[in-house]
Design a protein around this motif. Structure first.
Motif, PDB file in Angstrom:
ATOM      1  N   ASN A   1       0.881  -1.340   0.176  1.00 40.29           N
ATOM      2  CA  ASN A   1       0.020  -0.011  -0.023  1.00 40.29           C
ATOM      3  C   ASN A   1       0.900   1.311  -0.022  1.00 40.29           C
ATOM      4  OD1 ASN A   1      -2.722  -1.193   0.095  1.00 40.29           O
ATOM      5  ND2 ASN A   1      -2.166  -1.777   2.222  1.00 40.29           N
ATOM      6  N   THR A   2       2.098   1.113  -0.060  1.00 44.79           N
ATOM      7  CA  THR A   2       3.007   2.222  -0.243  1.00 44.79           C
ATOM      8  C   THR A   2       3.809   2.416  -1.389  1.00 44.79           C
ATOM      9  OG1 THR A   2       3.521   2.044   2.266  1.00 44.79           O
ATOM     10  CG2 THR A   2       5.010   3.346   0.964  1.00 44.79           C
ATOM     11  N   PRO A   3       3.230   3.284  -2.523  1.00 44.50           N
ATOM     12  CA  PRO A   3       3.718   3.235  -3.735  1.00 44.50           C
ATOM     13  C   PRO A   3       5.528   3.273  -3.931  1.00 44.50           C
ATOM     14  CG  PRO A   3       1.882   4.532  -3.729  1.00 44.50           C
ATOM     15  CD  PRO A   3       2.119   4.035  -2.154  1.00 44.50           C
ATOM     16  N   ASN A   4       5.965   4.035  -3.049  1.00 40.41           N
ATOM     17  CA  ASN A   4       7.235   4.329  -3.271  1.00 40.41           C
ATOM     18  C   ASN A   4       8.047   3.085  -2.776  1.00 40.41           C
ATOM     19  OD1 ASN A   4       7.337   6.837  -3.859  1.00 40.41           O
ATOM     20  ND2 ASN A   4       7.844   7.722  -1.929  1.00 40.41           N
ATOM     21  N   ARG A   5       7.562   2.254  -1.852  1.00 42.79           N
ATOM     22  CA  ARG A   5       8.367   0.891  -1.388  1.00 42.79           C
ATOM     23  C   ARG A   5       7.899  -0.158  -2.538  1.00 42.79           C
ATOM     24  NH1 ARG A   5       9.637   0.244   3.563  1.00 42.79           N
ATOM     25  NH2 ARG A   5      10.322   2.237   3.355  1.00 42.79           N
ATOM     26  N   VAL A   6       6.829  -0.231  -3.224  1.00 44.79           N
ATOM     27  CA  VAL A   6       6.550  -1.101  -4.100  1.00 44.79           C
ATOM     28  C   VAL A   6       7.668  -0.795  -5.517  1.00 44.79           C
ATOM     29  CG1 VAL A   6       4.922  -1.990  -5.983  1.00 44.79           C
ATOM     30  CG2 VAL A   6       4.308  -1.335  -3.541  1.00 44.79           C
ATOM     31  N   ARG A   7       7.577   0.475  -5.788  1.00 46.14           N
ATOM     32  CA  ARG A   7       8.582   1.147  -6.951  1.00 46.14           C
ATOM     33  C   ARG A   7       9.842   0.795  -6.609  1.00 46.14           C
ATOM     34  NH1 ARG A   7       8.413   7.295  -8.606  1.00 46.14           N
ATOM     35  NH2 ARG A   7       9.315   7.207  -6.407  1.00 46.14           N
ATOM     36  N   SER A   8      10.237   0.686  -5.238  1.00 48.02           N
ATOM     37  CA  SER A   8      11.866   0.562  -4.911  1.00 48.02           C
ATOM     38  C   SER A   8      12.141  -1.004  -5.117  1.00 48.02           C
ATOM     39  CB  SER A   8      11.967   1.161  -3.581  1.00 48.02           C
ATOM     40  OG  SER A   8      11.189  -0.096  -2.580  1.00 48.02           O
ATOM     41  N   VAL A   9      11.270  -1.838  -5.330  1.00 52.52           N
ATOM     42  CA  VAL A   9      11.347  -3.164  -5.456  1.00 52.52           C
ATOM     43  C   VAL A   9      11.221  -3.496  -6.826  1.00 52.52           C
ATOM     44  CG1 VAL A   9      10.959  -5.724  -4.555  1.00 52.52           C
ATOM     45  CG2 VAL A   9      11.334  -4.031  -3.129  1.00 52.52           C
ATOM     46  N   ILE A  10      10.058  -3.510  -7.330  1.00 53.53           N
ATOM     47  CA  ILE A  10       9.427  -3.980  -8.352  1.00 53.53           C
ATOM     48  C   ILE A  10      10.090  -3.088  -9.702  1.00 53.53           C
ATOM     49  CG2 ILE A  10       7.455  -4.358  -9.956  1.00 53.53           C
ATOM     50  CD1 ILE A  10       7.788  -6.402  -7.371  1.00 53.53           C
ATOM     51  N   GLY A  11       9.926  -1.664  -9.352  1.00 57.68           N
ATOM     52  CA  GLY A  11      10.645  -0.786 -10.236  1.00 57.68           C
ATOM     53  C   GLY A  11      12.249  -1.191 -10.662  1.00 57.68           C
ATOM     54  N   ALA A  12      12.896  -1.442  -9.720  1.00 61.17           N
ATOM     55  CA  ALA A  12      14.155  -1.692  -9.647  1.00 61.17           C
ATOM     56  C   ALA A  12      14.351  -2.887 -10.338  1.00 61.17           C
ATOM     57  CB  ALA A  12      14.869  -1.486  -8.002  1.00 61.17           C
ATOM     58  N   PHE A  13      13.823  -3.639  -9.773  1.00 64.01           N
ATOM     59  CA  PHE A  13      14.067  -5.213 -10.584  1.00 64.01           C
ATOM     60  C   PHE A  13      13.719  -5.061 -12.089  1.00 64.01           C
ATOM     61  CE2 PHE A  13      11.885  -9.411 -12.013  1.00 64.01           C
ATOM     62  CZ  PHE A  13      13.266 -10.054 -11.787  1.00 64.01           C
ATOM     63  N   SER A  14      12.729  -4.257 -12.530  1.00 62.80           N
ATOM     64  CA  SER A  14      12.694  -4.262 -13.885  1.00 62.80           C
ATOM     65  C   SER A  14      13.963  -3.538 -14.615  1.00 62.80           C
ATOM     66  CB  SER A  14      11.490  -3.400 -14.109  1.00 62.80           C
ATOM     67  OG  SER A  14      11.424  -2.075 -14.074  1.00 62.80           O
ATOM     68  N   SER A  15      14.682  -2.754 -13.888  1.00 67.30           N
ATOM     69  CA  SER A  15      15.794  -2.288 -14.402  1.00 67.30           C
ATOM     70  C   SER A  15      16.886  -3.369 -14.867  1.00 67.30           C
ATOM     71  CB  SER A  15      16.439  -1.127 -13.759  1.00 67.30           C
ATOM     72  OG  SER A  15      17.310  -1.771 -12.496  1.00 67.30           O
ATOM     73  N   GLN A  16      16.907  -4.711 -14.552  1.00 70.13           N
ATOM     74  CA  GLN A  16      17.433  -5.734 -15.008  1.00 70.13           C
ATOM     75  C   GLN A  16      17.263  -6.568 -15.977  1.00 70.13           C
ATOM     76  OE1 GLN A  16      20.761  -5.715 -14.342  1.00 70.13           O
ATOM     77  NE2 GLN A  16      21.138  -4.583 -12.722  1.00 70.13           N
ATOM     78  N   PRO A  17      16.846  -6.131 -17.186  1.00 75.74           N
ATOM     79  CA  PRO A  17      16.069  -7.078 -18.173  1.00 75.74           C
ATOM     80  C   PRO A  17      16.695  -8.618 -18.265  1.00 75.74           C
ATOM     81  CG  PRO A  17      17.392  -5.434 -19.053  1.00 75.74           C
ATOM     82  CD  PRO A  17      17.471  -4.975 -17.846  1.00 75.74           C
ATOM     83  N   THR A  18      17.809  -8.824 -18.173  1.00 70.91           N
ATOM     84  CA  THR A  18      18.303  -9.872 -18.232  1.00 70.91           C
ATOM     85  C   THR A  18      17.788 -11.041 -17.393  1.00 70.91           C
ATOM     86  OG1 THR A  18      20.278  -9.486 -17.078  1.00 70.91           O
ATOM     87  CG2 THR A  18      20.475  -9.266 -19.456  1.00 70.91           C
ATOM     88  N   VAL A  19      17.468 -10.325 -16.200  1.00 68.95           N
ATOM     89  CA  VAL A  19      16.631 -11.455 -15.084  1.00 68.95           C
ATOM     90  C   VAL A  19      15.120 -11.090 -15.440  1.00 68.95           C
ATOM     91  CG1 VAL A  19      16.460 -11.731 -12.880  1.00 68.95           C
ATOM     92  CG2 VAL A  19      18.675 -10.686 -13.571  1.00 68.95           C
ATOM     93  N   LEU A  20      14.586  -9.979 -15.710  1.00 65.64           N
ATOM     94  CA  LEU A  20      13.289  -9.990 -15.606  1.00 65.64           C
ATOM     95  C   LEU A  20      12.735 -10.819 -16.950  1.00 65.64           C
ATOM     96  CD1 LEU A  20      10.419  -8.770 -15.165  1.00 65.64           C
ATOM     97  CD2 LEU A  20      11.189  -6.829 -16.736  1.00 65.64           C
ATOM     98  N   TRP A  21      13.437 -10.815 -18.312  1.00 68.41           N
ATOM     99  CA  TRP A  21      13.000 -11.306 -19.223  1.00 68.41           C
ATOM    100  C   TRP A  21      13.497 -12.830 -19.543  1.00 68.41           C
ATOM    101  CZ3 TRP A  21       9.136  -9.582 -21.617  1.00 68.41           C
ATOM    102  CH2 TRP A  21       8.763  -7.828 -21.206  1.00 68.41           C
ATOM    103  N   THR A  22      13.140 -13.358 -18.553  1.00 68.99           N
ATOM    104  CA  THR A  22      13.579 -14.808 -18.428  1.00 68.99           C
ATOM    105  C   THR A  22      12.405 -15.571 -18.079  1.00 68.99           C
ATOM    106  OG1 THR A  22      14.191 -15.118 -16.270  1.00 68.99           O
ATOM    107  CG2 THR A  22      15.955 -14.823 -17.875  1.00 68.99           C
TER     108      THR A  22
END
Length: 286
Positions: free
Chosen positions: A219-240
């Motif tokens: 329920n805290t947008p900044n906290r969600v972005r800090s994890v999910i958004g940061a993870f999406s910055s690693q496409p070689t891991v995300l796009w598997t």
């Protein structure tokens, strides 16, 4: 132009144009990295003393995400990351003999809020990361000393990020220290989450452990972005297959209940989930 142009923005822009041409050669752009590397080697030492912030920005290399946005088709996240990391390594190696001198010429000082001080802090962080990339002797000690004696968050977090990304032996100890120091500050703890979620060696299991942390809150947008958004910055891991499955599971099992009552949001997420599920099936079958 990099050597003789007097306008800082023009110098930065021409450098970025050249870097993009080097990294996007598979898209038709043609440029050798030799010109870029030699220009940096000749310009950086002098520029660091005159304009530290510009020197730091001239070492900017577009992220894999930025490069992906310039590729309209046949996007290969592994190839893009390899090319990006390869050029970064070439820069670090080309200037390997200069990093120690540059870092020592940017001594730690009491906090000062000025353009010059901000430039020095920015350049120190970049030089530290480059030195670690080039395996400069003693660079790991620089990172620990910078963290221990930091006068502000830019210095402390810059050192922590370098230790995490380069998987230094004491990185986990410093992550623990950072959390204990700033546990009461939500914005700083967002940084603690993001530095782990965006680390070069991140895995879906790491993301799952961060989501399971007691301080993670959907329920805290900044906290969600800090994890999910940061993870999406690693496409070689995300796009598997594993990365996308984890991502879709997160959306379906954790975010959907809080968005279900908003019909428009539900439709958007539902379409996204269906698309991602198709991608997962395709990746797993290929």
């Amino acid at each position: 132009m990099l050597k003789h142009e007097t306008n800082g923005f023009n110098r930065w822009q021409v450098t970025q144009m050249l870097v993009n041409r080097i990294l996007l050669q598979s898209q038709g752009a043609k440029s050798s990295p030799d010109v870029y590397l030699e220009a940096l080697a000749q310009t950086l030492p002098v520029l660091a003393a005159d304009d530290a912030m510009l020197a730091a920005r001239l070492l900017d290399i577009p992220s894999a995400q930025e490069l992906a946005s310039a590729i309209p088709q046949d996007y290969d996240p592994v190839l893009v990351k390899e090319q990006r990391d390869g050029l970064y390594q070439q820069v670090a190696d080309k200037l390997k003999d200069q990093w120690a001198t540059l870092y020592n010429d940017l001594p730690m000082q009491s906090y000062e809020d000025s353009a010059q001080a901000r430039g020095i802090r920015a350049l120190r962080n970049v030089v530290l990361d480059m030195a670690l990339t080039a395996n400069v002797e003693g660079a790991a000690d620089w990172a620990q000393q910078q963290y221990d004696h930091a006068s502000c968050m830019t210095e402390r977090f810059g050192a922590l990020k370098a230790m995490v990304n380069h998987q230094l032996p004491k990185a986990n100890d410093y992550l623990t220290d950072f959390y204990k120091r700033f546990q009461a500050n939500d914005l700083v703890i967002d940084l603690w989450f993001s530095v782990q979620a965006a680390a070069d060696d991140v895995t879906p299991d790491v993301i799952k452990s961060l989501i399971a942390h007691t301080d993670f809150d959907w329920n805290t947008p900044n906290r969600v972005r800090s994890v999910i958004g940061a993870f999406s910055s690693q496409p070689t891991v995300l796009w598997t297959a594993e990365g996308l499955k984890m991502y879709t599971d997160v959306i379906k099992n954790s975010m959907m209940p809080t968005l279900y009552w908003r019909r428009d949001c539900y439709k958007c997420w539902h379409v996204g989930i269906r698309w991602l599920n198709h991608v997962v099936k395709w990746r797993m079958s290929s």
